[in-house]
Structure formats: C-alpha cells, structure tokens
Design a protein around this motif. Sequence first.
Motif, PDB file in Angstrom:
ATOM      1  N   ARG A  79       0.833  -1.195   0.000  1.00 14.84           N
ATOM      2  CA  ARG A  79       0.000   0.000   0.000  1.00 14.84           C
ATOM      3  C   ARG A  79       0.872   1.249   0.000  1.00 14.84           C
ATOM      4  O   ARG A  79       1.899   1.297   0.666  1.00 14.84           O
ATOM      5  CB  ARG A  79      -0.904   0.012   1.229  1.00 14.84           C
ATOM      6  CG  ARG A  79      -1.896  -1.104   1.255  1.00 14.84           C
ATOM      7  CD  ARG A  79      -2.888  -0.944   2.384  1.00 14.84           C
ATOM      8  NE  ARG A  79      -2.294  -0.778   3.698  1.00 14.84           N
ATOM      9  CZ  ARG A  79      -2.124  -1.750   4.573  1.00 14.84           C
ATOM     10  NH1 ARG A  79      -2.508  -2.957   4.288  1.00 14.84           N
ATOM     11  NH2 ARG A  79      -1.586  -1.512   5.738  1.00 14.84           N
ATOM     12  N   GLN A  80       0.452   2.245  -0.753  1.00 16.07           N
ATOM     13  CA  GLN A  80       1.093   3.549  -0.710  1.00 16.07           C
ATOM     14  C   GLN A  80       0.117   4.598  -0.202  1.00 16.07           C
ATOM     15  O   GLN A  80       0.341   5.207   0.821  1.00 16.07           O
ATOM     16  CB  GLN A  80       1.621   3.941  -2.097  1.00 16.07           C
ATOM     17  CG  GLN A  80       2.840   3.196  -2.497  1.00 16.07           C
ATOM     18  CD  GLN A  80       3.406   3.672  -3.808  1.00 16.07           C
ATOM     19  OE1 GLN A  80       4.310   3.051  -4.290  1.00 16.07           O
ATOM     20  NE2 GLN A  80       2.939   4.723  -4.400  1.00 16.07           N
ATOM     21  N   MET A  81      -0.980   4.812  -0.919  1.00 16.34           N
ATOM     22  CA  MET A  81      -1.966   5.815  -0.543  1.00 16.34           C
ATOM     23  C   MET A  81      -3.184   5.191   0.135  1.00 16.34           C
ATOM     24  O   MET A  81      -4.026   5.892   0.645  1.00 16.34           O
ATOM     25  CB  MET A  81      -2.438   6.577  -1.785  1.00 16.34           C
ATOM     26  CG  MET A  81      -1.351   7.346  -2.476  1.00 16.34           C
ATOM     27  SD  MET A  81      -0.900   8.847  -1.638  1.00 16.34           S
ATOM     28  CE  MET A  81      -2.356   9.816  -1.830  1.00 16.34           C
ATOM     29  N   VAL A  82      -3.276   3.877   0.146  1.00 14.24           N
ATOM     30  CA  VAL A  82      -4.421   3.188   0.723  1.00 14.24           C
ATOM     31  C   VAL A  82      -4.164   2.985   2.212  1.00 14.24           C
ATOM     32  O   VAL A  82      -3.106   2.504   2.610  1.00 14.24           O
ATOM     33  CB  VAL A  82      -4.620   1.823   0.018  1.00 14.24           C
ATOM     34  CG1 VAL A  82      -5.744   1.040   0.655  1.00 14.24           C
ATOM     35  CG2 VAL A  82      -4.893   2.033  -1.452  1.00 14.24           C
ATOM     36  N   GLU A  83      -5.140   3.377   3.029  1.00  9.65           N
ATOM     37  CA  GLU A  83      -4.970   3.241   4.474  1.00  9.65           C
ATOM     38  C   GLU A  83      -5.149   1.800   4.933  1.00  9.65           C
ATOM     39  O   GLU A  83      -4.407   1.294   5.755  1.00  9.65           O
ATOM     40  CB  GLU A  83      -5.975   4.135   5.198  1.00  9.65           C
ATOM     41  CG  GLU A  83      -5.831   4.097   6.707  1.00  9.65           C
ATOM     42  CD  GLU A  83      -6.802   5.032   7.388  1.00  9.65           C
ATOM     43  OE1 GLU A  83      -7.109   4.804   8.552  1.00  9.65           O
ATOM     44  OE2 GLU A  83      -7.257   5.990   6.748  1.00  9.65           O
ATOM     45  N   SER A  84      -6.174   1.118   4.407  1.00  8.36           N
ATOM     46  CA  SER A  84      -6.435  -0.269   4.801  1.00  8.36           C
ATOM     47  C   SER A  84      -7.121  -0.987   3.656  1.00  8.36           C
ATOM     48  O   SER A  84      -7.563  -0.373   2.690  1.00  8.36           O
ATOM     49  CB  SER A  84      -7.303  -0.323   6.053  1.00  8.36           C
ATOM     50  OG  SER A  84      -8.592   0.216   5.768  1.00  8.36           O
ATOM     51  N   GLU A  85      -7.222  -2.284   3.785  1.00 13.07           N
ATOM     52  CA  GLU A  85      -7.884  -3.116   2.777  1.00 13.07           C
ATOM     53  C   GLU A  85      -8.448  -4.350   3.440  1.00 13.07           C
ATOM     54  O   GLU A  85      -8.038  -4.724   4.540  1.00 13.07           O
ATOM     55  CB  GLU A  85      -6.886  -3.519   1.679  1.00 13.07           C
ATOM     56  CG  GLU A  85      -5.719  -4.262   2.244  1.00 13.07           C
ATOM     57  CD  GLU A  85      -4.573  -4.367   1.261  1.00 13.07           C
ATOM     58  OE1 GLU A  85      -3.755  -5.254   1.464  1.00 13.07           O
ATOM     59  OE2 GLU A  85      -4.476  -3.583   0.336  1.00 13.07           O
TER      60      GLU A  85
END
Length: 93
Positions: A79-85
């Motif tokens: 992840r770069q800009m994604v906080e969570s998934e």
Amino acid sequence: MDRRAFLKTATGAVAVTAANGLATPAISQRAAARTLRFVPQADLANFDPIWTSTFVVRNASALVWDTLYGVNDKLQPQRQMVESEQVSSDGLT
C-alpha cells in the motif's frame, strides 16, 4: 501603456495597495489551501492508459491510480496511498 509603466505611477501604486498587494504564488498561500487542481490540455475521455496513448490520459491516470499501490524492491505489492484493505477468506477478493 504597459504594466510596468502603470505600476510606476502613483495610480498604479494606489491600485496595488487597494487590492491588498500583488497576487502571491500558491506556495506562499495559507496552509489550509490544500486543493490540488489538474487541468488537462485536452479532453479527458477516460482514465485507461492501455486503451489510449494520449499524454493527458497517461498523466491523469498516474495522478489517480498509480500511487494507490506500489511495489517494493522485491516486486511485492504494498500500500502507498491506501490506508487499509479487506481480503476475503479465500483470498480471491
């Protein structure tokens, strides 16, 4: 009359003072101004750089999609800009 001659006159000085000074660059504006504006030079029909090879689509898609996920030095996605998934239990979604 050109702009330099106008600003050298007393009227020009009063006009600049009345308008709260000259315009400032974006870097010197207040910290709360955080809107990034992307102005393409042509019509942006889609965001798919595979479907078309125009630079406007490439640039816009890089600003939107390219930085959500990246790869590390071992070419593993991260992840770069994604906080969570969330990943499903079978790992397919």
